[in-house]
Write a protein that holds these residues in place. Structure first.
Motif, PDB file in Angstrom:
ATOM      1  N   LEU A  55       2.173  11.897   0.109  1.00  0.00           N
ATOM      2  CA  LEU A  55       0.879  12.536  -0.088  1.00  0.00           C
ATOM      3  C   LEU A  55      -0.235  11.517  -0.253  1.00  0.00           C
ATOM      4  CD1 LEU A  55       2.123  15.275  -2.561  1.00  0.00           C
ATOM      5  CD2 LEU A  55       1.865  15.428  -0.078  1.00  0.00           C
ATOM      6  N   PRO A  56      -1.437  11.883   0.165  1.00  0.00           N
ATOM      7  CA  PRO A  56      -2.582  10.980   0.060  1.00  0.00           C
ATOM      8  C   PRO A  56      -3.239  11.057  -1.312  1.00  0.00           C
ATOM      9  CG  PRO A  56      -3.300  13.023   1.013  1.00  0.00           C
ATOM     10  CD  PRO A  56      -1.803  13.154   0.792  1.00  0.00           C
ATOM     11  N   ALA A  57      -4.230  10.230  -1.514  1.00  0.00           N
ATOM     12  CA  ALA A  57      -5.053  10.308  -2.715  1.00  0.00           C
ATOM     13  C   ALA A  57      -6.062  11.451  -2.593  1.00  0.00           C
ATOM     14  CB  ALA A  57      -5.791   8.998  -2.939  1.00  0.00           C
ATOM     15  N   LYS A  58      -6.622  11.601  -1.392  1.00  0.00           N
ATOM     16  CA  LYS A  58      -7.637  12.627  -1.134  1.00  0.00           C
ATOM     17  C   LYS A  58      -7.457  13.174   0.269  1.00  0.00           C
ATOM     18  CE  LYS A  58     -11.340  10.688  -3.938  1.00  0.00           C
ATOM     19  NZ  LYS A  58     -12.743  10.331  -4.019  1.00  0.00           N
ATOM     20  N   VAL A  59      -7.994  14.377   0.456  1.00  0.00           N
ATOM     21  CA  VAL A  59      -8.089  14.970   1.785  1.00  0.00           C
ATOM     22  C   VAL A  59      -9.546  15.363   1.979  1.00  0.00           C
ATOM     23  CG1 VAL A  59      -7.246  16.734   3.375  1.00  0.00           C
ATOM     24  CG2 VAL A  59      -5.728  15.878   1.558  1.00  0.00           C
ATOM     25  N   LEU A 111      -1.203  21.030  -2.778  1.00  0.00           N
ATOM     26  CA  LEU A 111      -1.740  19.671  -2.872  1.00  0.00           C
ATOM     27  C   LEU A 111      -2.607  19.535  -4.121  1.00  0.00           C
ATOM     28  CD1 LEU A 111      -2.731  18.893   0.830  1.00  0.00           C
ATOM     29  CD2 LEU A 111      -0.934  17.772  -0.497  1.00  0.00           C
ATOM     30  N   GLU A 112      -3.487  20.514  -4.341  1.00  0.00           N
ATOM     31  CA  GLU A 112      -4.341  20.472  -5.534  1.00  0.00           C
ATOM     32  C   GLU A 112      -3.502  20.473  -6.809  1.00  0.00           C
ATOM     33  OE1 GLU A 112      -8.746  22.144  -5.001  1.00  0.00           O
ATOM     34  OE2 GLU A 112      -7.234  23.723  -5.037  1.00  0.00           O
ATOM     35  N   LYS A 113      -2.458  21.298  -6.849  1.00  0.00           N
ATOM     36  CA  LYS A 113      -1.577  21.341  -8.024  1.00  0.00           C
ATOM     37  C   LYS A 113      -0.957  19.977  -8.299  1.00  0.00           C
ATOM     38  CE  LYS A 113      -0.018  26.105  -7.761  1.00  0.00           C
ATOM     39  NZ  LYS A 113       1.150  26.972  -7.479  1.00  0.00           N
ATOM     40  N   ARG A 114      -0.733  19.225  -7.243  1.00  0.00           N
ATOM     41  CA  ARG A 114      -0.119  17.900  -7.392  1.00  0.00           C
ATOM     42  C   ARG A 114      -1.151  16.804  -7.634  1.00  0.00           C
ATOM     43  NH1 ARG A 114       5.021  17.666  -3.274  1.00  0.00           N
ATOM     44  NH2 ARG A 114       5.690  19.820  -3.551  1.00  0.00           N
ATOM     45  N   GLY A 115      -2.390  17.186  -7.841  1.00  0.00           N
ATOM     46  CA  GLY A 115      -3.420  16.222  -8.200  1.00  0.00           C
ATOM     47  C   GLY A 115      -4.159  15.589  -7.040  1.00  0.00           C
ATOM     48  N   ILE A 116      -4.000  16.138  -5.847  1.00  0.00           N
ATOM     49  CA  ILE A 116      -4.703  15.604  -4.678  1.00  0.00           C
ATOM     50  C   ILE A 116      -6.092  16.232  -4.618  1.00  0.00           C
ATOM     51  CG2 ILE A 116      -4.645  15.288  -2.172  1.00  0.00           C
ATOM     52  CD1 ILE A 116      -2.170  14.147  -3.809  1.00  0.00           C
ATOM     53  N   GLU A 117      -7.115  15.397  -4.517  1.00  0.00           N
ATOM     54  CA  GLU A 117      -8.485  15.894  -4.431  1.00  0.00           C
ATOM     55  C   GLU A 117      -8.797  16.314  -3.005  1.00  0.00           C
ATOM     56  OE1 GLU A 117     -13.054  14.532  -5.484  1.00  0.00           O
ATOM     57  OE2 GLU A 117     -11.417  13.099  -5.735  1.00  0.00           O
ATOM     58  N   MET A 143       0.851  -1.182   0.000  1.00  0.00           N
ATOM     59  CA  MET A 143       0.000   0.000   0.000  1.00  0.00           C
ATOM     60  C   MET A 143       0.890   1.237   0.000  1.00  0.00           C
ATOM     61  SD  MET A 143      -3.004   1.113   2.694  1.00  0.00           S
ATOM     62  CE  MET A 143      -2.332   0.109   3.941  1.00  0.00           C
ATOM     63  N   SER A 144       0.603   2.191  -0.878  1.00  0.00           N
ATOM     64  CA  SER A 144       1.369   3.425  -0.949  1.00  0.00           C
ATOM     65  C   SER A 144       0.603   4.553  -0.264  1.00  0.00           C
ATOM     66  CB  SER A 144       1.636   3.793  -2.406  1.00  0.00           C
ATOM     67  OG  SER A 144       0.459   4.279  -3.003  1.00  0.00           O
ATOM     68  N   GLU A 145       1.279   5.687  -0.104  1.00  0.00           N
ATOM     69  CA  GLU A 145       0.614   6.848   0.462  1.00  0.00           C
ATOM     70  C   GLU A 145      -0.579   7.246  -0.397  1.00  0.00           C
ATOM     71  OE1 GLU A 145       4.060   6.894   0.042  1.00  0.00           O
ATOM     72  OE2 GLU A 145       4.592   6.729   2.150  1.00  0.00           O
ATOM     73  N   ARG A 146      -0.481   7.010  -1.707  1.00  0.00           N
ATOM     74  CA  ARG A 146      -1.553   7.402  -2.619  1.00  0.00           C
ATOM     75  C   ARG A 146      -2.811   6.561  -2.456  1.00  0.00           C
ATOM     76  NH1 ARG A 146      -1.889  11.933  -5.641  1.00  0.00           N
ATOM     77  NH2 ARG A 146       0.141  12.713  -6.124  1.00  0.00           N
ATOM     78  N   ASP A 147      -2.769   5.555  -1.585  1.00  0.00           N
ATOM     79  CA  ASP A 147      -3.962   4.784  -1.243  1.00  0.00           C
ATOM     80  C   ASP A 147      -4.650   5.351  -0.008  1.00  0.00           C
ATOM     81  OD1 ASP A 147      -3.522   2.937  -3.302  1.00  0.00           O
ATOM     82  OD2 ASP A 147      -2.257   1.690  -2.033  1.00  0.00           O
ATOM     83  N   THR A 148      -4.084   6.392   0.550  1.00  0.00           N
ATOM     84  CA  THR A 148      -4.518   6.928   1.831  1.00  0.00           C
ATOM     85  C   THR A 148      -5.429   8.139   1.651  1.00  0.00           C
ATOM     86  OG1 THR A 148      -2.445   6.197   2.826  1.00  0.00           O
ATOM     87  CG2 THR A 148      -3.654   7.883   4.017  1.00  0.00           C
ATOM     88  N   VAL A 149      -6.357   8.289   2.581  1.00  0.00           N
ATOM     89  CA  VAL A 149      -7.182   9.492   2.679  1.00  0.00           C
ATOM     90  C   VAL A 149      -6.859  10.148   4.013  1.00  0.00           C
ATOM     91  CG1 VAL A 149      -9.540  10.359   2.951  1.00  0.00           C
ATOM     92  CG2 VAL A 149      -9.047   8.641   1.216  1.00  0.00           C
ATOM     93  N   TRP A 150      -6.593  11.449   3.975  1.00  0.00           N
ATOM     94  CA  TRP A 150      -6.426  12.218   5.204  1.00  0.00           C
ATOM     95  C   TRP A 150      -7.768  12.832   5.558  1.00  0.00           C
ATOM     96  CZ3 TRP A 150      -1.610  15.574   3.655  1.00  0.00           C
ATOM     97  CH2 TRP A 150      -0.464  14.785   3.652  1.00  0.00           C
ATOM     98  N   LEU A 151      -8.071  12.868   6.839  1.00  0.00           N
ATOM     99  CA  LEU A 151      -9.342  13.385   7.319  1.00  0.00           C
ATOM    100  C   LEU A 151      -9.088  14.487   8.340  1.00  0.00           C
ATOM    101  CD1 LEU A 151     -12.442  13.130   7.596  1.00  0.00           C
ATOM    102  CD2 LEU A 151     -12.023  11.346   9.304  1.00  0.00           C
ATOM    103  N   PHE A 152      -9.512  15.696   8.023  1.00  0.00           N
ATOM    104  CA  PHE A 152      -9.411  16.827   8.946  1.00  0.00           C
ATOM    105  C   PHE A 152     -10.793  17.127   9.513  1.00  0.00           C
ATOM    106  CE2 PHE A 152      -5.535  17.740   6.545  1.00  0.00           C
ATOM    107  CZ  PHE A 152      -4.674  18.176   7.543  1.00  0.00           C
TER     108      PHE A 152
END
Length: 114
Positions: free
Chosen positions: A40-44, A67-73, A1-10
């Motif tokens: 970085l995550p896949a989404k925040v 983050l958005e510039k790097r494609g993070i939703e 599993m990579s960081e790009r499989d992760t969702v951050w939750l604020f």
């Protein structure tokens, strides 16, 4: 599993349970270091007080824009923004529904609550 499989939750206007100023400083530091390190995550996802991080006056707007510039939703809770009267204050991300948030959280192999 990579960081790009992760969702951050604020869910707060910052990180942790300390004084508001400290919470915001920690959010700046966390996002800055994550960007520098490329972990970085896949989404925040932002809900409850967390939506304030993506609104006018937030101390982390530069980091969130990067983050958005790097494609993070970045997905913000519509109900929360409406509750706090912030719908017209959104600076980054997309306004989503609770259904969007549920889908992101249940589809992610890993969720990190910040």
């Amino acid at each position: 599993m990579s960081e790009r499989d992760t969702v951050w939750l604020f869910t707060r206007f910052g990180l942790g349970e300390g004084p508001a100023e400290l919470q915001q400083q920690l959010a700046v530091k966390y996002l800055t270091l994550a960007l520098e390190g490329g972990k970085l995550p896949a989404k925040v996802i932002f809900y409850t007080e967390g939506v304030r991080l993506a609104c006018h006056g937030s101390p982390v707007l530069d980091q969130l824009r990067e983050l958005e510039k790097r494609g993070i939703e970045l997905v913000l809770c519509h109900t929360c923004l409406s509750y706090f009267g912030l719908l017209d204050q959104v600076q980054v991300g997309v306004v989503g529904s609770m259904a969007d948030i549920i889908e992101a959280l249940t589809q992610a192999p890993k969720v990190v609550a910040l």
